[in-house]
Enzyme design. Structure first.
Site, PDB file in Angstrom:
ATOM      1  N   TYR A  41      -0.869  -0.025  10.465  1.00 10.14           N
ATOM      2  CA  TYR A  41      -1.054  -0.392   9.068  1.00 10.14           C
ATOM      3  C   TYR A  41       0.199  -0.060   8.263  1.00 10.14           C
ATOM      4  CZ  TYR A  41      -3.023  -0.461   4.355  1.00 10.14           C
ATOM      5  OH  TYR A  41      -3.259  -0.699   3.014  1.00 10.14           O
ATOM      6  N   SER A  82       0.853  -1.192   0.000  1.00  9.25           N
ATOM      7  CA  SER A  82       0.000   0.000   0.000  1.00  9.25           C
ATOM      8  C   SER A  82       0.884   1.236   0.000  1.00  9.25           C
ATOM      9  CB  SER A  82      -0.886   0.000   1.245  1.00  9.25           C
ATOM     10  OG  SER A  82      -1.546   1.237   1.409  1.00  9.25           O
TER      11      SER A  82
END
Length: 247
Positions: free
Chosen positions: A157, A147
């Protein structure tokens, strides 16, 4: 079609997550000629996606898989061998994002261990399970879902995805002698619902002034899964509208 005769596994392909990227990946691989194993922790959702692919003239089967469980990963590979004869492509798409996973020091130790298990360790386990089967077929391709969040401050994350990009590099070196290439895709802001002020802030950092769409990733996926990228290994291909340029 360039993936005729290939067998692909896509984890997290039941339709949950950011814009249902796993579903888009499964459909795209089928459209390019591959037989697809649709894997998801939600077995009913995976079954629906596989049924749709079959109804549209493709070849697909589904499997219920918790990617954090080695036994489930092994069963997923067994299903691919049983239904289609082996595995050529693994897309490690399953993952956790947003919500509390954007926290850092306030996230509990158990939650830290969970997001790392899903986003970072599970792709290693699935790759390990695929390795001997790919070796038998003369090699293969693994694509990890990173990502652009690895390049910004998004708590646990970000940590999990940045670690996954290093995992991608290390697996590429470790699996090279088996003819297995390992790369990653790092999407930017896709079609998930976000607060409007957050959307506008992200758009302002991009050079392409719109949110991404799942279909924006299909070209990158098919390139990395095909022989066209035969000289590409251990790389992360960023597809984020220019948001993380220079980072």
């Amino acid at each position: 079609m360039e993936l005729d005769g290939k067998v692909a596994i896509v984890t997290g392909a039941g339709g949950a997550g950011v814009g249902g990227l796993g579903v888009t990946y499964a459909r795209a691989l089928s459209g390019a000629g591959a037989a697809v194993v649709v894997s998801d922790i939600d077995g009913a959702a995976a079954s629906r996606v596989a049924a749709e692919i079959n109804a549209n003239g493709g070849r697909a089967t589904s499997v219920t898989c918790d990617v954090t469980q080695d036994s489930d990963a092994d069963a997923m590979i067994d299903a691919a061998r049983r239904e289609f004869g082996g595995v050529d492509i693994l897309v490690n798409n399953a993952g956790l994002a947003r919500g509390r996973w954007n926290e850092m020091s306030t996230l509990s130790t158990d939650d830290w261990l969970h997001i790392l298990a899903v986003n970072t360790v599970a792709p290693i386990a699935c790759a390990r399970a695929c390795r001997p089967v790919m070796r038998e077929r003369g090699g293969g391709v693994i694509v990890n879902q990173s990502s652009s969040g690895a390049r910004v401050e998004a708590g646990a994350y970000s940590v999990s995805k940045l670690a996954l990009e290093k995992v991608t590099q290390l697996l590429a070196a470790e699996f090279a002698d088996d003819g297995i290439r390992v790369n990653a895709i790092a999407p930017g802001m896709m079609t998930a619902q976000l607060p409007e002020e957050q959307v506008q802030a992200l758009l302002a950092s991009q050079t392409v002034r719109r949110q991404g769409r799942p279909d924006d990733l299909v070209g990158a996926l098919l390139y990395l899964c095909s022989d066209r990228s035969g000289f590409v290994n251990g790389q992360t291909l960023v597809v984020d509208g220019g948001m993380s340029r220079g980072r």
